[in-house]
Design an enzyme around this catalytic site. Structure first.
Site, PDB file in Angstrom:
ATOM      1  N   GLY A  46       0.834  -1.193   0.000  1.00 20.55           N
ATOM      2  CA  GLY A  46       0.000   0.000   0.000  1.00 20.55           C
ATOM      3  C   GLY A  46       0.867   1.241   0.000  1.00 20.55           C
ATOM      4  O   GLY A  46       2.046   1.191   0.378  1.00 20.55           O
ATOM      5  N   GLN A  51       3.041   9.994   1.432  1.00 17.57           N
ATOM      6  CA  GLN A  51       4.332   9.301   1.433  1.00 17.57           C
ATOM      7  C   GLN A  51       5.202   9.716   0.247  1.00 17.57           C
ATOM      8  O   GLN A  51       6.414   9.544   0.283  1.00 17.57           O
ATOM      9  CB  GLN A  51       4.139   7.778   1.409  1.00 17.57           C
ATOM     10  CG  GLN A  51       3.572   7.220   2.707  1.00 17.57           C
ATOM     11  CD  GLN A  51       3.435   5.717   2.627  1.00 17.57           C
ATOM     12  OE1 GLN A  51       2.461   5.202   2.098  1.00 17.57           O
ATOM     13  NE2 GLN A  51       4.437   5.001   3.107  1.00 17.57           N
ATOM     14  N   CYS A  96       5.972  -0.348   7.144  1.00 20.82           N
ATOM     15  CA  CYS A  96       5.613   0.804   6.309  1.00 20.82           C
ATOM     16  C   CYS A  96       6.801   1.177   5.439  1.00 20.82           C
ATOM     17  O   CYS A  96       7.937   1.188   5.921  1.00 20.82           O
ATOM     18  CB  CYS A  96       5.244   1.972   7.230  1.00 20.82           C
ATOM     19  SG  CYS A  96       4.854   3.500   6.363  1.00 20.82           S
ATOM     20  N   LEU A  97       6.535   1.499   4.181  1.00 20.67           N
ATOM     21  CA  LEU A  97       7.622   1.889   3.274  1.00 20.67           C
ATOM     22  C   LEU A  97       8.321   3.162   3.754  1.00 20.67           C
ATOM     23  O   LEU A  97       9.474   3.403   3.399  1.00 20.67           O
ATOM     24  CB  LEU A  97       7.080   2.102   1.854  1.00 20.67           C
ATOM     25  CG  LEU A  97       6.594   0.832   1.122  1.00 20.67           C
ATOM     26  CD1 LEU A  97       5.919   1.205  -0.195  1.00 20.67           C
ATOM     27  CD2 LEU A  97       7.737  -0.141   0.883  1.00 20.67           C
ATOM     28  N   HIS A 138      -4.208   1.305   7.637  1.00 23.05           N
ATOM     29  CA  HIS A 138      -2.865   1.882   7.666  1.00 23.05           C
ATOM     30  C   HIS A 138      -2.742   3.053   6.682  1.00 23.05           C
ATOM     31  O   HIS A 138      -2.230   4.119   7.031  1.00 23.05           O
ATOM     32  CB  HIS A 138      -1.861   0.766   7.329  1.00 23.05           C
ATOM     33  CG  HIS A 138      -0.434   1.200   7.246  1.00 23.05           C
ATOM     34  ND1 HIS A 138       0.538   0.735   8.106  1.00 23.05           N
ATOM     35  CD2 HIS A 138       0.202   2.060   6.409  1.00 23.05           C
ATOM     36  CE1 HIS A 138       1.696   1.305   7.801  1.00 23.05           C
ATOM     37  NE2 HIS A 138       1.528   2.106   6.770  1.00 23.05           N
ATOM     38  N   GLU A 139      -3.234   2.844   5.459  1.00 23.94           N
ATOM     39  CA  GLU A 139      -3.087   3.890   4.429  1.00 23.94           C
ATOM     40  C   GLU A 139      -3.973   5.103   4.739  1.00 23.94           C
ATOM     41  O   GLU A 139      -3.554   6.243   4.543  1.00 23.94           O
ATOM     42  CB  GLU A 139      -3.407   3.338   3.035  1.00 23.94           C
ATOM     43  CG  GLU A 139      -2.524   2.187   2.565  1.00 23.94           C
ATOM     44  CD  GLU A 139      -1.033   2.421   2.750  1.00 23.94           C
ATOM     45  OE1 GLU A 139      -0.566   3.579   2.678  1.00 23.94           O
ATOM     46  OE2 GLU A 139      -0.315   1.433   2.999  1.00 23.94           O
ATOM     47  N   HIS A 142      -2.440   7.396   7.197  1.00 26.24           N
ATOM     48  CA  HIS A 142      -1.438   8.304   6.612  1.00 26.24           C
ATOM     49  C   HIS A 142      -2.073   9.638   6.216  1.00 26.24           C
ATOM     50  O   HIS A 142      -1.428  10.681   6.289  1.00 26.24           O
ATOM     51  CB  HIS A 142      -0.811   7.692   5.345  1.00 26.24           C
ATOM     52  CG  HIS A 142       0.377   6.806   5.606  1.00 26.24           C
ATOM     53  ND1 HIS A 142       1.533   7.265   6.196  1.00 26.24           N
ATOM     54  CD2 HIS A 142       0.608   5.502   5.319  1.00 26.24           C
ATOM     55  CE1 HIS A 142       2.419   6.265   6.269  1.00 26.24           C
ATOM     56  NE2 HIS A 142       1.879   5.184   5.747  1.00 26.24           N
TER      57      HIS A 142
END
Ligand code: ZN
Length: 168
Positions: A46, A51, A96-97, A138-139, A142
């Site tokens: 995701g 991000q 997480c990226l 999660h997304e 953000h």
């Protein structure tokens, strides 16, 4: 399409609240196309617009529960997403990226229903369970400036990470 830089923890952009998308124009389509390429390149499940440094309410989630689809086909684009239903509970590992190499234990709903718009502005609803539900939550977090590290009950230790890598 172009790869965008993934901003990492410590970068103030990740702590800001994103604004709703109001124009479903070429600019949005370029952003989503670039996000798709960036997500596939990074090997994540995701990605949220903040991000890549864009404070707009747009995210990508990979529906890994769907079999027989390519990675590209698993990507769901969600513009102005909102969780409208949630139930159950799951406690598990999350990463997480934007926080590379760090994994924590986070509790999320087991099932969520999300209402969003697609890239042309059409409203739709989508459901997710397990990892996909975790990813939606999660997304969307953000978009409100929240990282999983705030919600983690604990962060995995070096030993646990090594064990995890060893199992793969
Ligand atoms: Zn993330």
């Amino acid at each position: 399409m172009a790869l965008r830089i993934i901003h990492e923890e410590g970068d103030a952009v990740l702590l800001k609240k994103s604004r709703p998308v109001t124009d479903f124009d070429k600019r949005l389509h370029i952003l989503l196309d670039d996000m798709r390429e960036t997500l596939l390149n990074a090997g994540g499940v995701g990605l949220a617009a903040p991000q890549v440094g864009v404070l707009r309410r747009a995210v990508l989630v990979m529906d890994t529960n769907k079999e027989g689809l390519t990675e590209e086909e698993q990507i769901i684009e969600l513009v102005n997403p909102q969780i409208i239903e949630q139930d159950g509970e799951q406690t598990g590992q999350e990463g997480c990226l934007s926080v590379p190499g760090v994994y924590g234990i986070v509790t999320r709903p087991e099932h969520v229903r999300v209402r969003a718009q697609d890239r042309s502005g059409q409203t739709f609803e989508v459901e997710g369970t397990g990892l996909t539900a975790r990813c939606f939550c999660h997304e969307i977090d953000h978009l409100d400036g929240h990282l999983f590290t705030e919600k983690a009950q604990r962060i995995l230790s070096e030993e646990e990470l090594q064990e995890m890598n060893g199992e793969n």
